[in-house]
Design a protein around this motif. Sequence first.
Motif, PDB file in Angstrom:
ATOM      1  N   ALA A 333      13.432   1.385 -12.269  1.00  0.00           N
ATOM      2  CA  ALA A 333      13.958   2.260 -11.224  1.00  0.00           C
ATOM      3  C   ALA A 333      14.596   1.448 -10.117  1.00  0.00           C
ATOM      4  N   LEU A 334      14.005   0.307  -9.766  1.00  0.00           N
ATOM      5  CA  LEU A 334      14.588  -0.562  -8.732  1.00  0.00           C
ATOM      6  C   LEU A 334      15.963  -1.070  -9.163  1.00  0.00           C
ATOM      7  N   ASN A 338      19.549  -0.220  -7.199  1.00  0.00           N
ATOM      8  CA  ASN A 338      20.381  -1.318  -6.670  1.00  0.00           C
ATOM      9  C   ASN A 338      21.785  -1.267  -7.265  1.00  0.00           C
ATOM     10  N   ALA A 339      21.884  -0.921  -8.546  1.00  0.00           N
ATOM     11  CA  ALA A 339      23.217  -0.844  -9.184  1.00  0.00           C
ATOM     12  C   ALA A 339      24.029   0.269  -8.586  1.00  0.00           C
ATOM     13  N   ALA A 340      23.374   1.486  -8.353  1.00  0.00           N
ATOM     14  CA  ALA A 340      24.102   2.622  -7.769  1.00  0.00           C
ATOM     15  C   ALA A 340      24.569   2.294  -6.361  1.00  0.00           C
ATOM     16  N   GLU A 341      23.742   1.611  -5.589  1.00  0.00           N
ATOM     17  CA  GLU A 341      24.128   1.258  -4.217  1.00  0.00           C
ATOM     18  C   GLU A 341      25.324   0.293  -4.217  1.00  0.00           C
ATOM     19  N   ALA A 699      19.381   8.062  -7.692  1.00  0.00           N
ATOM     20  CA  ALA A 699      18.601   6.837  -7.897  1.00  0.00           C
ATOM     21  C   ALA A 699      17.501   6.701  -6.881  1.00  0.00           C
ATOM     22  N   ASP A 700      17.707   7.111  -5.614  1.00  0.00           N
ATOM     23  CA  ASP A 700      16.656   7.029  -4.582  1.00  0.00           C
ATOM     24  C   ASP A 700      15.482   7.924  -4.959  1.00  0.00           C
ATOM     25  N   ALA A 701      15.727   9.137  -5.459  1.00  0.00           N
ATOM     26  CA  ALA A 701      14.646  10.045  -5.819  1.00  0.00           C
ATOM     27  C   ALA A 701      13.836   9.504  -6.993  1.00  0.00           C
ATOM     28  N   ALA A 706       8.622   6.679  -9.244  1.00  0.00           N
ATOM     29  CA  ALA A 706       8.047   5.598 -10.039  1.00  0.00           C
ATOM     30  C   ALA A 706       7.093   4.757  -9.233  1.00  0.00           C
ATOM     31  N   ALA A 707       7.305   4.513  -7.918  1.00  0.00           N
ATOM     32  CA  ALA A 707       6.397   3.725  -7.078  1.00  0.00           C
ATOM     33  C   ALA A 707       5.080   4.452  -6.896  1.00  0.00           C
TER      34      ALA A 707
END
Length: 1000
Positions: A333-334, A338-341, A699-701, A706-707
């Motif tokens: 998920a991380l 990061n890729a989307a950002e 991606a943020d959601a 997952a955390a």
Amino acid sequence: MRLHRLGITAFGPFGGAHEIDFDALSAAGLFLLHGPTGAGKTSVLDAVCYALYGSLPGERATGAQGTGLRSDHAAPHARAEVVLDLTVAGRRLEVTRQPAWERPKKRAAGTTVDKAQTWLREYDPATGTWRDLSRSHQETGEEITQLLGMSKEQFCQVVLLPQGDFARFLRADAEARGRLLGRLFDTRRFAAVEQHLAELRRAAADRVQEGDRVLLAALQRMRQVAGEATGVPVPEAEPGEPGLAAEVLGWAATARSTLRERRTVARLALTAAEQEQAAARRALDEARELHRLQQRAGQLRARRERLAATADAHEERLTRLARARKAAAVQGALDLRNAAEQAHARARRAEEVARAALPAEHAAPATRLAALARTAVEELGALASARRAERRHAELTGELARVDREEQADETLLAETADWLERWDTARVALQREETEARDAAAHADRLAALLGPARERLAAARRRDTLAADADRARAAALTAREEAAAAQRHWLELKETRLAHIAAELADRLTDGEPCEVCGATVHPRPATRAAGHVDQRAEDAAHAAYRRSDAGRAEAERALGVVREELAAATAAATTAEVAGLAAEARQLAEEYERARAAAEGLHAVRHRLDAAGREHERRLAERHAAERRAAARATLRDSLVREQGVLEEELAQARGGAAGVAERARQLEERAALLTEAAEASRAAEESAGRLKEADAHLADAAYRAGFDTPEQAAAAVLDDAGHRELQHAVDARRLEEAEVRSALAEAATAEAAALPPADPDAATDRVRRADLRLRAAAATDEAAARDTAALDTLSRQATAEARRLGPLRAQYERVARLAQLAAGTSTENERRMRLESYVLAARLEQVAAAATVRLHRMSGGRYTLVHTADRSGRGRSGLGLRVVDAWTGRERDTATLSGGETFFASLALALGLADVVTDEAGGVRLDTLFIDEGFGSLDDQTLDDVLDVLDTLRERDRSVGIVSHVADLRRRVHTQLEVVKGRDGSRLRVHGTGG
């Protein structure tokens, strides 16, 4: 040898042509040649010698040769000539010689030199005619010398007896006698033997001394190898001394024994040093091992203490490694967030850049930007026709420029053509003149080539003629040798046959049988049959001798056939080459070749000149054609130019409307293309930014969810616990290394060897190393000593073998030197074995002088009324020579005395007897050639009447051998005693010849 006729023309003092009939003069056996002093008596003898040998006798040979032989009294165009008709060795020959002379030129002033000429002819009794044999000086001289069997010096001594020379010979010392006898009997081969033996002696001595020097050099090298250890003094002999080889080899044997003892001592010392070094190295290995174990124990205790001090850091690494394993579930998920950002940030930057290029439409939405881009594309399509017009306008401009260039080129061509045509006539005339000159040179070269071939053929024929002359000499010598061998074989066969016939009775007696009748007498009783005597010759020996004779005769026939072939080839070559010399023909051929090469070189340019002339004609035609073509092209270009200018004006009006405010159609199209591209790019960048913002929210959601599931309160905590692959591997490696090191330390401290070493006192490897170093030094010193001893021993063995081989090689050389030295000393007269100290040449000359003295005594005894006898003595005289002494035995006193004590008359008849005796001996030495004509020159004026009668009686006895003797003298009393005379009359216009008492 018998003289028949002598013809003299313009020779010496004889200005005209004279002929001497020796047959008429020799009929009486004794004739007198007389005349006043300086009339030319000796010139008659000179003419005989010149006809035979081509030069004058004695000292006159150097003073009157070549053009100097011609008479000063001769007519201007008369050429000197000597013709001699003689019989020698059963062949009648005629020799004609004309010396070189300087004659007046025939067609111009001045003189020219004609070369000497020689003719040799032989009389053929079968046909009664003369046939030519040779016209070569050398071949004629060789033929005469071979037939006479004696050189010119021998001929002048035995045929033209010079009394003054023999008077000097009679009174001369041994050295002078030796020189004369050496010339007459040609003892140079014996002197050559002496010299050869002396050279062999020197060469053998040099080889022996060189071998001794090699031995001494080997001794010095052995001495350097052995040093002073032998204790034996080194031989000090010089090269050439006997016993040197034995001394050198003895010293070498002693030195080898001493060096072998030295090698044994060095080997024992080396063994002890090796044992000491091995013990020291073992002690060093043990000290080093103990020192290593003690150091290892200290290092292990230090590592155990360091591990105890870092236990907390190890626990922290274990905790961090556990959190990293939980954070591994959140890693996907991380990475997605990061890729989307990153993608949204890139899209925003691209949108800002695209809108910045459109200031007027900066804030327009994406749909408005797309509509404006479509409008620009439609306007760009409307400019296609204007582009074609612009391209055509550029083509028209290029065509007009091309027309201008062609016009300028044609103008230049017309100017160059006009200038070239102005020079055409002058260039054509020059080329035609060169063609004429080259054609003339070619014709001259053809004429020279026609002359050069025959000249080279004559030169080749002359060279072949000279080569065949030498071949003819060799073939003649081979034929003479074959004839001599055949004659010797025939004599041997006839002697054997005569011997067999003389003892044929013994051969017949061998076939007698008791009771059977004899083949000769028919008796049946044979009381005393003949027996074979010593040296009996049987049928087999006779047949073998006869077969040998047939083979020799066949060889003679083959040699004569080969001689005939060579003579025919020589005659053909002589006819082809004429009498010209090779040097003259070579010079003529070389001159013709040089002239031909120069003419040919000049003629070689004919083809090039013709080629240039043809090329110039073609160039003239081409220039004219180009001028006409240029004029036609100029007329066509004027019409084309008008058409292009009208079309260009129409196109310019159309392009002015299409360009608008731009500089050109292309510039306007470029502006529209850029605007359409910018609008399209800005619209697409705006849509991409909107799409990337939506993907970032999704991606943020997903990351927050997952955390939470992994046990982290926030996504930031999960991100902080994540380790990358390198960090995870590093942390895991540190934990594993800590565990491994703890196990190694515990295991090593538990080993028995380490524990025991730690309990012992500290080791000292430096002391053990120093002991090994000292042992190594002693071992190297011992090895060096042993190696040096081995090397010296091997070197001395090698040098000893070389010295032994050289001594063995030198043994035969020394023995050979002793033999050659003994022979050389014996031949040189320096040996104690040579009792009379006579050289080999002197020994041979002494034998000849003894023969001469014996032959001379027969006539001297009669001339002196039985008083004098010549004897040969071997006493030493004159520079130490021995064996060449002459003494006179006086029967009246019974004592020997020196020949110098004879009076003038006695000296004359003694020297005359000596000359006649020498003539007999030399004649025998020359192969027994008969000398039927002799001349005695002067000396009779010193005799009294009685002695003169005795001398003439002796000379008269020569007729008993069918000889004729010519006395050359101006003594008046001889004219009464000798009735047949040849008188030389001296006059202002030259000498003349008159004959008296021949009955003709």
